[in-house]
Enzyme design. Structure first.
Site, short mmCIF file in Angstrom:
data_model
loop_
_atom_site.label_atom_id
_atom_site.label_comp_id
_atom_site.label_asym_id
_atom_site.label_seq_id
_atom_site.Cartn_x
_atom_site.Cartn_y
_atom_site.Cartn_z
N SER A 155 0.87 -1.17 0.00
CA SER A 155 0.00 0.00 0.00
C SER A 155 0.91 1.22 0.00
CB SER A 155 -0.84 -0.01 1.28
OG SER A 155 -1.35 1.30 1.56
N TYR A 168 -2.71 -1.20 10.39
CA TYR A 168 -2.64 -1.37 8.93
C TYR A 168 -1.31 -0.87 8.37
CZ TYR A 168 -4.13 -1.13 4.03
OH TYR A 168 -4.23 -1.30 2.67
C1 BGC Z 1 -6.20 1.54 2.01
C2 BGC Z 1 -7.34 2.41 1.56
C3 BGC Z 1 -6.88 3.84 1.38
C4 BGC Z 1 -5.61 3.92 0.56
C5 BGC Z 1 -5.05 5.33 0.49
C6 BGC Z 1 -5.06 1.70 1.04
O1 BGC Z 1 -4.00 0.86 1.37
O2 BGC Z 1 -6.63 0.19 2.09
O3 BGC Z 1 -8.39 2.35 2.49
O4 BGC Z 1 -7.89 4.59 0.73
O5 BGC Z 1 -4.64 3.06 1.08
O6 BGC Z 1 -4.98 5.94 1.75
#
Ligand code: BGC
Length: 270
Positions: A155, A168
């Site tokens: 991400s 996360y």
């Molecule tokens: C998340 C999303 C978020 C994006 C940008 C992703 O890894 O799962 O919820 O919108 O990152 O912030």
């Protein structure tokens, strides 16, 4: 859907975790278009059969296998069933992931642990099983220059800190080093490992943000390209990273984010 085969992944069995919805579903469909034999991994209750039907209707090859990627025994069964059905595995897309958001001081150990279990340990468990199978089989030159390819789903939050999402962001930061270490360790055996690092993409995980006009406006300020990504944006990159077109690329994280990691706040200041 009419499946046209472009053959960049021809005859390669590919496991895509969390493939019943969102980015995983788009990757599964795109892989089938490229001639891969697709394993749709899902959790009980997910609409995996719909994805399998869609691929089969178009003439593609797919099966669905239930497994919780955070459970070692489930992951072992996922690989055993795949090998039983398709003989081997050439590609793993470590896509399954969750969010359980809360402010830092209110974050429970349970929510911390759950996100780490799925997003980080789950990717470790699947990558380990994939690598074992790649090493057992070795290179099949009729299929690919590599013994196998692993795509980790990271991400933009492997690098952008994210208030209210400590679990996360930590899981994705961990993926960065897991991926690079796996890539370093297994490159001599011709196994490639890379990550995809999506920005904001329209999937169920963040629907409440992009589905609401006010929060969508705020979100768009963080994206220089001024559009929220589509699952297909990620799926196209996932095809390329798994194909021999990217044969000399290993240990990289590819940001597919419309410029979110370009510090847009600095475009007019600093
Ligand atoms: C998340 C999303 C978020 C994006 C940008 C992703 O890894 O799962 O919820 O919108 O990152 O912030």
């Amino acid at each position: 859907m009419n499946i046209q085969t472009y053959n960049r992944l021809k005859d390669q069995p590919a496991i895509i975790t969390g493939a019943a919805t969102g980015i995983g579903k788009a990757i599964a469909i795109q892989y089938a278009l490229e001639g891969a034999k697709v394993v749709i991994n899902y959790l009980k209750g997910d609409p995996a059969d719909e994805v399998v039907d869609k691929i089969k209707e178009g003439g593609g090859d797919a099966i669905a296998i239930e497994a919780d990627v955070s459970q070692e025994e489930d992951v072992k069964k996922l690989f055993a069933k795949t090998i039983e059905a398709y003989g081997t595995v050439h590609i793993l897309v470590n896509n399954a992931g969750i969010q359980k958001d809360s402010g830092f001081i209110h974050m429970t150990l349970k929510d911390w642990q759950k996100v780490i279990d799925v997003n980080l340990t789950g990717q470790f468990l699947c990558a380990r099983e994939a690598a074992k199978e790649f090493l057992r089989r070795g290179i099949d030159e009729n299929v690919s220059n590599s013994a196998g390819k692993i795509i980790f789903m990271s991400s933009v939050h492997e690098t952008i800190p994210w208030a209210g999402h400590a679990n996360y962001a930590s899981s994705k930061g961990g993926i960065s080093q897991l991926m690079r270490t796996v890539a370093q360790e297994l490159a001599p055996q011709k196994i490639r490992a890379n990550s995809l690092a999506p920005g904001a993409v329209k999937t169920p995980i963040n629907k409440k943000v992009w589905d609401n006009p006010d929060s969508r406006k705020t979100l768009l300020k963080l994206i220089p390209d001024n559009r929220i990504g589509e699952p297909l944006d990620i799926a196209r990159a996932a095809v390329w990273l798994a194909s021999d077109e990217s044969d000399y690329i290993t240990g990289h994280s590819l940001y597919v984010d419309g410029g979110m990691t370009l510090f847009p706040g600095f475009a007019t200041g600093g």
